[in-house]
Design an enzyme around this catalytic site. Structure first.
Site, mmCIF file in Angstrom:
data_model
loop_
_atom_site.group_PDB
_atom_site.id
_atom_site.type_symbol
_atom_site.label_atom_id
_atom_site.label_comp_id
_atom_site.label_asym_id
_atom_site.label_seq_id
_atom_site.Cartn_x
_atom_site.Cartn_y
_atom_site.Cartn_z
ATOM 1 N N GLU A 174 -9.674 -13.770 31.220
ATOM 2 C CA GLU A 174 -9.831 -13.156 29.907
ATOM 3 C C GLU A 174 -11.000 -12.172 29.934
ATOM 4 O OE1 GLU A 174 -7.891 -13.449 27.248
ATOM 5 O OE2 GLU A 174 -6.548 -14.736 28.408
ATOM 6 N N LYS B 211 17.667 4.958 -15.885
ATOM 7 C CA LYS B 211 17.452 3.560 -15.509
ATOM 8 C C LYS B 211 18.709 2.763 -15.835
ATOM 9 C CE LYS B 211 16.075 0.426 -17.936
ATOM 10 N NZ LYS B 211 16.713 -0.766 -18.611
ATOM 11 N N LYS C 218 -2.412 -12.296 9.810
ATOM 12 C CA LYS C 218 -2.201 -11.056 10.555
ATOM 13 C C LYS C 218 -0.729 -10.777 10.803
ATOM 14 C CE LYS C 218 -3.130 -10.868 15.011
ATOM 15 N NZ LYS C 218 -3.822 -10.702 16.312
ATOM 16 N N HIS D 202 16.860 18.324 -18.734
ATOM 17 C CA HIS D 202 15.452 18.466 -19.110
ATOM 18 C C HIS D 202 14.966 17.283 -19.950
ATOM 19 C CE1 HIS D 202 16.538 22.723 -18.436
ATOM 20 N NE2 HIS D 202 17.475 22.534 -19.341
#
Length: 459
Positions: free
Chosen positions: A155, A347, A21, A359
């Site tokens: 609790e 890249k 978690k 383009h």
């Protein structure tokens, strides 16, 4: 002097995940990393994370955080049992111990500082953080007298129907005088519905315990499932976006925009809807981002425009225009006054100033000079199946439409590449390159072809 202990041993079954978690991400950081970050301004003498479920994975995820200690709770038998694991590690320690749950990612440093100040000023044996919630379901209840001295803590699962009417809840943050707590820890009992050793049972055994209310209930939101994780993200985003709007940034439709806390924005930046800013991104004044764009770990100078595009790990200089539908990735550097337009991918490429790729192009592993025009459909063929190769394009060079540049390749300055060319050899300065088949025209070919087919059919 304070030592910090962070409880991160639980599995978190309600997350329905194989991932522990505390390692679930919230705005680019794990839950437990956010808790660790919140205690940094306190200058603790030690920071100890108590791990258990998939402890190796948790430790590996935090290996880059300096001066962090780990103590393992091999069997998870409650919060009291977790703190018992510290006994051999704090034998001679006489200061305070600040304890936090590892699933409190929104807790603020200022709140913790105030809590420690109250603890010291009142010479408490323990101080706990509390809050009043309209719906306290699921939280342990805290019962105090009129002076905020804690009388009892129960609790939720152990509360009677009457006790559950109490709206003051335990936020899961404690500060103890360690010597007092160390005396009590070995004597905790698991006399409860969960058959666990509760840290809350130690609270009323150590001496005077005071409750301090948190001002903002959102800070103590514990993350137990994906719904609460999403709620925490909304709260976090609200904080971030309010900060930048008050600093002079325009967010159009803030609800559709996400901004990581690590992002830096300057005044007069405009962010359009459906735009996401992540990581170590810096955007300087006058830039206009979006709509529909992702900017991640990138630096954008003044007056940059990005529309419907993805920019990752890139640097863009002043006045350049990106998009729509461009993709920059892998350490791209775009010079000043450039245009990277429709369906262009860059890249690991450097563009000089005032260079255009407007383009339908892929430019990879390339150094492009100043005032270059990349014609529509230009492709750098940089990969031979084994290695990627570099291309260099000189200043003021122009590539015609549908050109293919086969790397490794160097084009000099002021080179013209004719449309449709496949260039495989280096080209010197001031050259024209035509690398395509000569056009052949056969008049009346279609008519003759049809006549021949008709004749064949009647044979």
């Amino acid at each position: 002097m304070v030592v910090v202990a962070i409880l991160a041993a639980g599995r978190g079954t309600r997350m329905k995940s194989r991932l522990p978690k505390v390692l679930h991400s919230l705005g680019g950081q794990s839950l437990v990393e956010r808790v660790i970050e919140s205690v940094e301004p306190l200058s603790p003498s030690r920071r100890i994370v108590i791990v258990g479920y998939q402890s190796e994975e948790v430790q590996t995820a935090m290996h880059s955080i300096p001066n962090l200690e780990f103590v393992e709770q091999t069997v998870q038998l409650g919060t009291g049992h977790a703190i018992q694991q510290l006994l051999p590690h704090l034998k001679d320690y006489t200061g305070d111990l600040l304890i936090l749950n590892g699933d409190l990612p929104l807790i603020r440093s200022e709140t913790l500082k105030q809590m420690l100040q109250t603890h010291a000023q009142n010479q408490n044996a323990a101080t706990i953080l509390t809050s009043h919630l309209p719906d306290p379901t699921g939280y342990g209840r805290v019962f105090c007298n009129n002076e905020n001295i804690v009388q009892q803590m129960v609790e939720h699962k152990d509360c009677t129907a009457a006790q559950r009417q109490n709206q003051r809840i335990n936020a899961g943050v404690y500060c103890f005088r360690w010597p007092d707590l160390a005396k009590v820890l070995p004597h905790l009992q698991a006399n409860n519905a969960q058959k666990e050793y509760y840290l809350t049972d130690a609270v009323t055994q150590v001496g005077q315990v005071m409750a301090v209310d948190v001002e903002d209930n959102q800070e103590i939101l514990g993350i137990n499932d994906r719904l609460q994780l999403a709620t925490a993200y909304e709260i976090l985003q609200k904080r971030v976006k309010e900060k930048w709007m008050l600093a002079g940034v325009t967010l159009i439709d803030p609800a559709s925009i996400t901004i990581d806390e690590t992002v830096e924005l300057q005044p007069d930046v405009i962010i359009e809807p459906q735009t996401h800013l992540r990581g170590n991104t810096v955007i300087q004044t006058g830039s206009h981002i979006g709509p529909g764009s992702l900017i991640e770990n990138s630096q954008l100078a003044e007056n940059v425009t990005v529309q419907y595009s993805v920019v990752i790990d890139s640097t863009i200089q002043a006045g350049s225009r990106i998009g729509p539908y461009a993709h920059l990735r892998g350490h791209v550097q775009v010079g000043a006054g450039c245009r990277v337009g429709n369906f262009v991918e860059l890249k690991n490429t450097q563009l000089g100033d005032r260079t255009n790729a407007a383009h339908l192009s892929y430019i990879g592993d390339t150094v492009v000079g100043n005032q270059v025009n990349i014609g529509a459909g230009t492709i750098t063929a940089n990969y031979d199946g084994v290695k990627k190769h570099r291309t260099k394009i000189g200043d003021r060079t122009k590539t015609g439409a549908n050109s293919v540049l086969v790397a490794p390749l160097t084009l000099g300055d002021d080179v013209y590449i004719a449309a449709g060319s496949t260039v495989t050899e280096d080209v010197p300065n001031d050259s024209l390159v035509i690398a395509r088949s000569r056009q052949v025209v056969k008049p009346a070919w279609q008519r003759k072809s049809v006549e021949n087919k008709t004749t064949d059919q009647h044979k």
